[in-house]
Design a protein around this motif. Sequence first.
Motif, PDB file in Angstrom:
ATOM      1  N   HIS A 124       0.924  -1.244  -0.028  1.00  0.00           N
ATOM      2  CA  HIS A 124      -0.155   0.037  -0.039  1.00  0.00           C
ATOM      3  C   HIS A 124       0.918   1.244   0.013  1.00  0.00           C
ATOM      4  O   HIS A 124       1.651   1.312   0.812  1.00  0.00           O
ATOM      5  CB  HIS A 124      -1.057   0.106   1.192  1.00  0.00           C
ATOM      6  N   GLN A 181       2.282   0.128  -6.392  1.00  0.00           N
ATOM      7  CA  GLN A 181       1.674   1.039  -5.644  1.00  0.00           C
ATOM      8  C   GLN A 181       0.607   0.353  -4.758  1.00  0.00           C
ATOM      9  O   GLN A 181       0.767   0.355  -3.451  1.00  0.00           O
ATOM     10  CB  GLN A 181       1.056   2.082  -6.213  1.00  0.00           C
ATOM     11  N   TYR A 182      -0.331  -0.324  -5.130  1.00  0.00           N
ATOM     12  CA  TYR A 182      -1.430  -0.877  -4.378  1.00  0.00           C
ATOM     13  C   TYR A 182      -1.814  -2.277  -4.821  1.00  0.00           C
ATOM     14  O   TYR A 182      -1.518  -2.740  -6.084  1.00  0.00           O
ATOM     15  CB  TYR A 182      -2.665  -0.094  -4.820  1.00  0.00           C
ATOM     16  N   CYS A 188      -6.272  -4.014  -0.205  1.00  0.00           N
ATOM     17  CA  CYS A 188      -5.037  -3.207  -0.455  1.00  0.00           C
ATOM     18  C   CYS A 188      -4.973  -2.689  -2.113  1.00  0.00           C
ATOM     19  O   CYS A 188      -4.255  -1.581  -2.085  1.00  0.00           O
ATOM     20  CB  CYS A 188      -3.813  -4.491  -0.587  1.00  0.00           C
ATOM     21  N   HIS A 189      -6.175  -2.867  -2.690  1.00  0.00           N
ATOM     22  CA  HIS A 189      -6.041  -2.167  -3.881  1.00  0.00           C
ATOM     23  C   HIS A 189      -6.500  -0.718  -3.761  1.00  0.00           C
ATOM     24  O   HIS A 189      -6.374  -0.090  -4.780  1.00  0.00           O
ATOM     25  CB  HIS A 189      -6.707  -3.008  -4.950  1.00  0.00           C
ATOM     26  N   PRO A 204      -6.456   3.011  -3.051  1.00  0.00           N
ATOM     27  CA  PRO A 204      -5.410   4.038  -2.585  1.00  0.00           C
ATOM     28  C   PRO A 204      -5.958   4.867  -1.400  1.00  0.00           C
ATOM     29  O   PRO A 204      -5.073   5.331  -0.694  1.00  0.00           O
ATOM     30  CB  PRO A 204      -5.284   4.732  -3.701  1.00  0.00           C
TER      31      PRO A 204
END
Lengths: 664, 406
Positions: free
Chosen positions: B206, B254-255, B303-304, B306
């Motif tokens: 994350h 990132q995610y 977790c996806h 943002p």
Amino acid sequence: MVDQTLTENNNQKLQELLNEFSEATSLTKPEKASRLMGQIDVLTDSMEGYSLIYNSIGDISEAGIFENSPWADPAKLVAALVNGTLKSGHPNSTIELLSELRLLAIAKGDYKSGKITAEEANNFIQEVIVANLEFVFNEPLEETRLIMSDHELHKVHNLFRFLSDRIHLDDVKETLAEELTLICEQRPVVTEKQRKIIALVKEKIELDPNREEDKKLLSFQRCIYRPTKNTVGKSTEQYKKLLLSLNNTELYLEAQEMSQSMLEYGLVSQYHAVLLTFLIEGNHLQTVPVCMGLTPIGETRWNEHTTYLSDIILKTVHIYNAQCIYGLAKMLENGVIAREAVRSGLSNLMSIKIHPKVEERILKSTKNPHQAVSARQYLVGALFRILGQPLGVGQGNNPTCQSARGISMWSQHAPAKLINMVQTAAVTNDLSFRFEGQEIKASEIGKGLVQNLDHNLDAVSVTLVPMLDRVYNEMMLRGSGRAEDPHKWVNPALYGQWIQIGFASAYDYFSNAIVDFDGFVKVFYAMCHPEYNGGHHLIYPNPVGIFITSSKGDMLGFHAVSLLRVEKDPTGQYRAYFLNPNNEGRQDWGQKIKPSVFGKGEKHGESSLPIHEFAARTYAFHFNDLEAESKLDNIPLEEIQKVKTLAKDSWGKSYTWLEIKKKW
Amino acid sequence: MAKCFALMGWSLPVIESMQKLNKPYVVVSFPDFENYAKENNIPFVPYQFDEWSDTSNSLDLHEKLKAFDADVAVPLFEETVEWAGALNSIYRDDPRVLNRAFLFRNKAMMKRKALIGGLRVGLFEEVHNKEGVKAFMKRLNQANLQIDGEEDSWVHIKPFASAGAVGHRLLRSMSDVDEKCQDEDFPCLAESHLPGQEFSCEAFVHGGKIKFLNITEYVKLGYSNFIPEGNLLHGKRDRIMKEMQKLVDLFGIQYGMIHPEWFLTEDDTLSFGEVACRIPGGHILELAGKAYDFDALGAFVLCHDPSLTDEELKEILPPLDARPKQFYGNVMIYPHKNSISKLEIPEELKEEPYFLDHNLIPPMTTQKVSDREGFGNHFGTVNFKGEDPDRMTELLLHYENVDFYH
């Protein structure tokens, strides 16, 4: 202690899975259910496992295991369907047993359901128990044995142990009485099953001597537990003391009462052994024939061989080995004992040393082996029973119909050969046979059909069957690849010279089809039917291969029986009387074909069917190929058609049929 | 907080997690599932993932998802990785998100990227036919200084874009190349064989940082694994963590969650195998969830997002330094025979204290076992749970070779 930990561990797993199952939404319930059921299936291996499941059955049910299934509503279950579901394997059998446990919990007040009362649940379980006696006594029918794995059999048997330990069986008396009659009428060599039912009745059911329907069950109990008035309320020691006080007349009457009790159902009580040995030891030799219930013919044989028989009785009969008295009585009646070779053979057996492996098997086959009785005594006792009741030989829960059939045949037609075989096998744990000029030794060949022998057999069978089974299998291997059924050569080699050389099989190896079934049926009728074979009787048992079919008539597998005779029954219908080594009373082969064991002219141990129905399940038999040809044209076409229709509509669906004619 | 998660692919356990977490979601999957979705009140958009045309593309799907207010796309399966990448590119207004998704879908590209970034990888090459594989094997033999009569160097071939073991073949000799390779295998990736302990990582990422790292010890690829990692791997956890963060940085993740496979060779070097960014096979998240006691599938999805806060992350993920006492492992059961008629649970398993459960079902009648593709379809799994990772390894190795079906 270890068991305790294991149980605790199992319980934790069950609870964990149950938890996951309860918390799952309908989306993943099926997957979680599958895991939960897998664990329950594993637990059913033991009674402790059943207790764990039972203790959680309320939670399991509430969690929704039955939801959206035919078991959802306990009020809508059908007792008659339980048997079929239990046979259909995991997961069906697992959900079914959960359903039974739920009903048990309702009946016992351990779980409440708005749908069904405790009494209704109780009645339902009784119905289920009666419809599943094969599982209660772990005596599965042939059909069941073919379709269920060992694990499944064990699991279902455990279920019924669990249920019958916890439920009263008041409403099943009539069925149990009928079941007992059917079993006893066949006079099986192994009497464990009837004894188990009788013990169960004694333990679980209140019987009232004044009630008509209870009298029959009481009469079975009497045979075992108090065969004469003098035995009531006495131990066998007390009974022996009492015998000392009786005068000759009283002893005579006692012996008469005792033998009547034995002859009624073929069941012998412990008291009988006390009385018989007392009579011999006390030199009341003229009362012995009365004590054994002998006819004048049997009595003559007793008088002729009194010293010899007294000796083997004292060396063999014991209160824990009493059932052999019935076999011995029948040996005197059927004349086997009159043969010199048989008497010599039995004498030889009195002094053998039994191989430790055989001894182990014999003791394992004895329900409660008693240290006062040696393995040799059990073996000789079983031999009396086999020689006296050749049609009572059974295969137990083993796929060894061939071996059982052999033992029965030898017992009737080559008893001394059988005794000699028993002696060799008992001493060496080995047997050897000739097959087409070569020796086959059981100890030097591969496995037989049976991997784990079910020891619920008589001591003679446990001695011989492991070897016979291997020898038979080896003969089959050596006889295979000849484009014909190997039984053509194996049967005469295994059973002996009286098996006819001619061999007819409906199945043709070459074309992989049923070929010229009309011709096959003609040969069959010409072989055995008195109206078409010149009015002749069968002389020796004919080893016949039959198709086993389900109650729907579907093909299940193959089975070996012996055709003994074809005669008119009391109503004038021609019936085939045969030995079915699986000792089954109630069979349903579909198309209304239900072999009878009692009441249709059968001798003890015989099964019977109308001749055309028997023919419709036959696929192989032996015949005299020199005599048959001249008789083939006499068989009426309607009769052949009748057989053919039954065959084609049942097992015949599994085969291709070719109508070309062949030379028989 | 995401307004709505678009779950790319059909997975009942994931849907269940979303329902339990009470998070807004919509499932995008093949039209086959539409009826079931309707019956169970599952928000659903039918989409033909294997079709690209004027009417079937990410812009069209983006339009369709507007009705649900979707703003985060989550790839559940290998085949939906680009779709999710495309949608997230739009949602985050960042074209590189899609490019990264392509990176996950081409194993040769992925390896090259890893190599550039300083991760150790085996030798690899794109090959277009059997001759290419043989040439590759030959060069490996030369590099390994093969002497006449010695065995050939082992080569693996894998499709560029398939999940896990699908289409994966191990070639041990030149003749293997002729026998095992099919024309339809090509083009594909050929790589040298890396000996050593294989394991996978599941890194919940994350804001470009690893927030939780699970290590799955592979006992035998395609058959068995357990969680958490055994003592040997656990001793290297810090190093693994460093390499993992390197990988995350390098790939610009990132995610979401990445699931790379690594080898720890005997000389103590870590080599990168390959990486995926969907739900791993082998029931890995199920085991991780049990071992660390968290909703691993739910965490995977969240977790996806943002906009997830640190508090929310803490709530759903185990602490970074958690070390469970109980090990959970499973072995996938394949029949060993071509024709099976019954299931037998061995006595020794029933008495095994580590044995947890199984979901094996007996065959209905005598059943032919279909040929194996990759490792084929397993017939079910057997789960174990216990305190000693060495005993766990022993059990998993043992039961891989036990025949449950006869």
